[in-house]
Enzyme design. Sequence first.
Site, short mmCIF file in Angstrom:
data_model
loop_
_atom_site.label_atom_id
_atom_site.label_comp_id
_atom_site.label_asym_id
_atom_site.label_seq_id
_atom_site.Cartn_x
_atom_site.Cartn_y
_atom_site.Cartn_z
N HIS A 1 0.81 -1.22 0.00
CA HIS A 1 0.00 0.00 0.00
C HIS A 1 0.84 1.27 0.00
O HIS A 1 0.32 2.35 -0.28
CB HIS A 1 -0.94 0.01 1.22
CG HIS A 1 -2.19 -0.80 1.01
ND1 HIS A 1 -2.15 -2.12 0.66
CD2 HIS A 1 -3.50 -0.46 1.08
CE1 HIS A 1 -3.39 -2.57 0.54
NE2 HIS A 1 -4.22 -1.60 0.78
N SER B 1 -0.12 -0.67 -6.16
CA SER B 1 0.00 -1.87 -6.97
C SER B 1 0.74 -1.58 -8.28
O SER B 1 0.62 -0.50 -8.85
CB SER B 1 -1.38 -2.44 -7.28
OG SER B 1 -2.06 -2.81 -6.10
N LYS C 1 -14.32 -7.85 -9.24
CA LYS C 1 -13.43 -8.68 -10.07
C LYS C 1 -12.84 -9.83 -9.26
O LYS C 1 -12.75 -10.97 -9.74
CB LYS C 1 -12.33 -7.80 -10.65
CG LYS C 1 -11.61 -8.40 -11.85
CD LYS C 1 -10.80 -7.33 -12.56
CE LYS C 1 -10.25 -7.86 -13.89
NZ LYS C 1 -9.58 -6.81 -14.67
N ASP C 2 -12.42 -9.52 -8.03
CA ASP C 2 -11.89 -10.57 -7.17
C ASP C 2 -12.98 -11.56 -6.78
O ASP C 2 -12.71 -12.76 -6.59
CB ASP C 2 -11.27 -9.96 -5.91
CG ASP C 2 -9.94 -9.27 -6.19
OD1 ASP C 2 -9.28 -9.66 -7.17
OD2 ASP C 2 -9.60 -8.33 -5.45
N GLU D 1 5.42 -34.00 -1.94
CA GLU D 1 4.22 -33.52 -2.63
C GLU D 1 4.62 -32.85 -3.94
O GLU D 1 5.74 -32.36 -4.10
CB GLU D 1 3.47 -32.53 -1.74
CG GLU D 1 2.79 -33.20 -0.54
CD GLU D 1 1.45 -33.83 -0.88
OE1 GLU D 1 1.39 -34.58 -1.88
OE2 GLU D 1 0.48 -33.60 -0.17
#
Length: 430
Positions: free
Chosen positions: A219, A223, A247-248, A291
């Site tokens: 922040h 971004s 959108k998220d 894994e």
Amino acid sequence: MSFPWAAHYTPKAPLMKWIDERLPLPRLVYNSIGAGYPVPRNLNYMWNFGVLSGLALVIQIVSGIIMAMHYAANDLVAFGTVEHVMRDVNSGWLIRYAHANGASFFFIVVYLHIFRGLFYGSYKAPREMVWLLGLVIYLLMMATAFMGYVLPWGQMSYWGAKVITGLFGAIPVVGEPIQTWLLGGFAPGNAALNRFFSLHYLLPFVIAGVIILHIWALHIPGSNNPTGVDVKGPQDTVPFHPYYTAKDGFGAGVFLILFSILLFFAPNFLGHPDNYIEANPLSTPAHIVPEWYFWPFYAILRAFTFDFFFVPAKLLGVLAMFAAILLLFFLPWLDNSPVRSGKFRPVFKQFFIVLCIDVLILGWCGGAPATAGYVMISQIAAAYYFAHFLIILPLIAMFEKPLPLPNSITEAVLAKHNLQGEEPAAVPAE
């Protein structure tokens, strides 16, 4: 907040005003994920993976807490308690499968998040701290996942713990004492199971804390965006809410649909069948593998098959495996190109595609048997992995001629839609 044009929270209701004066939590939320946080207007769906990582962590924490209510960290009953959860606890099979497959989905979205950052140059100034904290989160995830893999106390759990902790034994002088300290003995047993369970329960909350720092660091500069161009003014941004919350939300819906398909129709697809056999120290599995999300690093570990002067091959493999991760911490200083986004770096884009293929090849080799052919491919792929970051990337930054950058984010958005800063022509009425 580094954006002077950002909206500011002003409570209107008396109750909210009273709360905000004494505990400015509503203001914090508003400035972090609300209309008070402006973000570039051109973010694509590749920027969804940060939120999806947080969603995956929530799934892991909630399902893990429920699992811990029924699990016993004792080598005599650990395997049985997992079966008890699967068979006797109401919806226990769902909780256990959600936790096991949630780990895989967590790594999937984090890997996509990392490679998005690699392509769009999100590790470059002024976001170096965001990148470094993200790598710390990744290391904590790896430690948490390894310890969680041991807890079912199946065959692959036991022998995976023995092999991975045995890597520390390759370190001269202090290696074997460290291995004994990690296991609480000379082989995986009750002490190791208790230690791994405690740390596996604790580390997700540490991850959550580092994520808060990660978001805080993000922040400050704001971004990154697909063009890599800095924000020039309010015309380049939109409020995070409602534009990117919507959108998220769509991305979260797609994530949950895919997660549900795996959970209900193929819950064991990403697991190993040997882990449904109780741990037996006297029976070694034919093919010991971690894994799937560790396979690229496991391939690098196995790529070293001969000693180098007085350095044993095992130690070289261990050093290379850790170096493959630690190398990423120096990436902001290895890539000196002034252009962030790979969209405007034609040579970088080509080598980035080669890197992605190389990592997939390493993953394929890491999950395959350690035969001569797979080991040779691992050696070539591991050599290219290190060459990409240590040789190719600095050379590209020196000699590459980037494409022209847009003057602003707004210019790039308008050009994409063929508007060029002009109003679209009116459509004549019929």
